[in-house]
Design an enzyme around this catalytic site. Structure first.
Site, PDB file in Angstrom:
ATOM      1  N   GLU A 133      -6.764   3.736  -4.390  1.00 36.80           N
ATOM      2  CA  GLU A 133      -5.794   4.551  -4.424  1.00 36.80           C
ATOM      3  C   GLU A 133      -4.718   3.745  -5.340  1.00 36.80           C
ATOM      4  O   GLU A 133      -3.752   4.116  -6.077  1.00 36.80           O
ATOM      5  CB  GLU A 133      -4.711   3.231  -3.132  1.00 36.80           C
ATOM      6  CG  GLU A 133      -3.219   4.070  -2.349  1.00 36.80           C
ATOM      7  CD  GLU A 133      -2.921   3.718  -1.596  1.00 36.80           C
ATOM      8  OE1 GLU A 133      -3.189   2.704  -0.907  1.00 36.80           O
ATOM      9  OE2 GLU A 133      -1.350   2.930  -1.233  1.00 36.80           O
ATOM     10  N   THR A 172      -0.373   1.094  -0.145  1.00 37.57           N
ATOM     11  CA  THR A 172       0.330   1.536   1.258  1.00 37.57           C
ATOM     12  C   THR A 172      -0.516   0.006   2.499  1.00 37.57           C
ATOM     13  O   THR A 172      -0.365   0.056   3.104  1.00 37.57           O
ATOM     14  CB  THR A 172      -0.457   2.802   1.859  1.00 37.57           C
ATOM     15  OG1 THR A 172      -2.436   2.940   1.590  1.00 37.57           O
ATOM     16  CG2 THR A 172       0.552   3.564   0.946  1.00 37.57           C
ATOM     17  N   CYS A 202       2.181   1.020   4.685  1.00 30.52           N
ATOM     18  CA  CYS A 202       2.091   2.305   5.705  1.00 30.52           C
ATOM     19  C   CYS A 202       2.804   1.446   7.171  1.00 30.52           C
ATOM     20  O   CYS A 202       1.865   0.700   7.655  1.00 30.52           O
ATOM     21  CB  CYS A 202       1.292   3.139   5.688  1.00 30.52           C
ATOM     22  SG  CYS A 202      -0.367   2.405   6.521  1.00 30.52           S
ATOM     23  N   SER A 231      -9.478  -2.061   2.002  1.00 35.01           N
ATOM     24  CA  SER A 231      -8.262  -2.976   1.498  1.00 35.01           C
ATOM     25  C   SER A 231      -7.341  -3.393   3.020  1.00 35.01           C
ATOM     26  O   SER A 231      -7.517  -4.979   3.229  1.00 35.01           O
ATOM     27  CB  SER A 231      -7.196  -2.524   0.778  1.00 35.01           C
ATOM     28  OG  SER A 231      -5.326  -3.171   0.562  1.00 35.01           O
ATOM     29  N   ASN A 232      -7.226  -2.399   3.930  1.00 37.16           N
ATOM     30  CA  ASN A 232      -6.659  -3.330   4.763  1.00 37.16           C
ATOM     31  C   ASN A 232      -7.818  -3.602   5.619  1.00 37.16           C
ATOM     32  O   ASN A 232      -6.723  -4.578   6.870  1.00 37.16           O
ATOM     33  CB  ASN A 232      -6.156  -2.246   5.645  1.00 37.16           C
ATOM     34  CG  ASN A 232      -6.627  -1.383   6.471  1.00 37.16           C
ATOM     35  OD1 ASN A 232      -7.145  -1.476   7.669  1.00 37.16           O
ATOM     36  ND2 ASN A 232      -8.034  -0.731   5.822  1.00 37.16           N
TER      37      ASN A 232
HETATM   38  S1  SF4 Z   1      -4.002   3.406   6.719  1.00 39.57           S
HETATM   39 FE1  SF4 Z   1      -4.047   4.833   6.854  1.00 39.57          FE
HETATM   40  S2  SF4 Z   1      -2.272   5.654   7.815  1.00 39.57           S
HETATM   41 FE2  SF4 Z   1      -1.886   4.470   6.433  1.00 39.57          FE
HETATM   42  S3  SF4 Z   1      -2.176   5.089   3.967  1.00 39.57           S
HETATM   43 FE3  SF4 Z   1      -4.010   4.823   4.285  1.00 39.57          FE
HETATM   44  S4  SF4 Z   1      -5.077   6.017   5.748  1.00 39.57           S
HETATM   45 FE4  SF4 Z   1      -2.578   6.411   5.396  1.00 39.57          FE
END
Ligand code: SF4
Length: 316
Positions: A133, A172, A202, A231-232
């Site tokens: 990203e 994000t 996000c 990452s998330n």
């Molecule tokens: S985590 Fe999901 S909603 Fe958030 S930016 Fe990434 S793809 Fe989009």
């Protein structure tokens, strides 16, 4: 004689797992396969999860690192993380059918960055070096127009030529707390810095972190289902640790569970990163049931009803 199973209460964080951007990206590959036949090429992992990638490979997707690996006569999909501008430009030059699965919330950051550049501002991007990203967002502008800041230390030392014409954007999927600390430093050093009203983190990242915060200090152990390059998912582990559950870890799927690690736990928190399918959660719960007398309590902090439209070329 059979031994009674030990009790285990599972606190299931909600929301967890797939977000609207991941759901859309997977649908895009599936629709492209229906429309154009096999194989459809996908530049980079469509989302950061092997399970998802393998399922799409079985349907006829071929994952490649770069566009030069895509033959001239086959379509290519760009991953949910977004791509530098040079990539669709090269696809167009080669007349490739290309479908952009970039999450609309990442595209929004791309447009912000371009708008700042159009107003003559250099952009500081808060994010992690090398993440697709970040590569994609930096690649929206010519080299040198986006400066990457990864942490508070770099926020303290980053040098800008014109502090009055400065803006920021963020990846994000960052940790909300870490980003707040970094932004505090940037705002102190560069009071004129422009940016979005809130960070670009996000809704899915925000909601999954909030759900983990709600359960972390009630758990003896907490598992985030997800991939190490997601990452998330990695941020969810950090959030769990910093909000009361030091015994938190990432697990890719039930088969790799270290059951000895869980042995003394009576309350287990479970969540899943935005690219991890619910099937992986179900699999882990089933594996827990084989070993424990399981009681499940779902802790929902918010409802999600975000849906993103598919690209027009796949719905017409
Ligand atoms: S985590 Fe999901 S909603 Fe958030 S930016 Fe990434 S793809 Fe989009």
């Amino acid at each position: 004689m059979t031994h009674a199973k030990k009790p285990l209460t599972i606190l299931l964080a909600s929301p967890r797992g797939f977000c609207a951007g991941v759901d859309r990206a997977i649908q895009i590959v599936e629709r492209a396969l229906e429309r154009y036949g096999r194989p459809v090429y996908v530049r980079h992992e469509i989302v950061h999860n092997h399970f998802v990638v393998e399922a799409l490979e079985a349907k006829g997707a071929i994952f490649v690192d770069e566009l030069c690996e895509v033959p001239d006569d086959r379509p290519v999909v760009f991953s949910a993380h977004g791509v530098p501008k040079a990539v669709p430009a090269e696809a167009a030059r080669r007349n490739l059918i290309h479908v952009d699965a970039t999450c609309p919330l990442v595209s929004k950051v791309h447009r912000e960055v371009e708008r700042h550049a159009g107003s003559g501002r250099v952009v500081i991007l808060v994010g992690h070096a090398g993440h697709p990203e970040v590569v994609g967002t930096m690649g929206q502008l010519p080299p040198g127009r986006v400066l990457l800041v990864e942490d508070v230390a770099q926020a303290e030392t980053v040098e800008v030529a014109d502090p009055v014409n400065l803006a920021y954007a963020t990846q994000t999927t960052l940790s909300i707390e870490d980003t707040t600390d970094i932004m505090a430093v940037l705002r102190r050093r560069f009071p004129d810095i422009r940016g979005p009203k809130t960070e670009d983190i996000c809704y899915a990242t925000t909601n999954r972190q909030a759900a983990v915060k709600a359960i972390a200090d009630k758990c003896d152990a907490l598992i985030v289902l997800g991939a190490p390059n997601s990452s998330n998912s990695m941020r969810l582990v950090e959030v769990a640790v910093s909000h009361g559950c030091p015994k938190s870890r990432l697990v890719q799927r039930a088969a790799e569970m270290d059951w000895a690690w869980l042995d003394s736990a009576r309350r287990l928190g479970i969540t899943a990163g935005a690219s991890a399918p619910e099937l992986l959660v179900e699999e882990l719960i089933a594996a827990c049931r084989e070993r424990y007398d399981v009681a499940i309590r779902e802790v929902r902090t918010t409802e999600e009803n975000v849906v993103f439209k598919l690209p027009r070329q796949l719905v017409a």
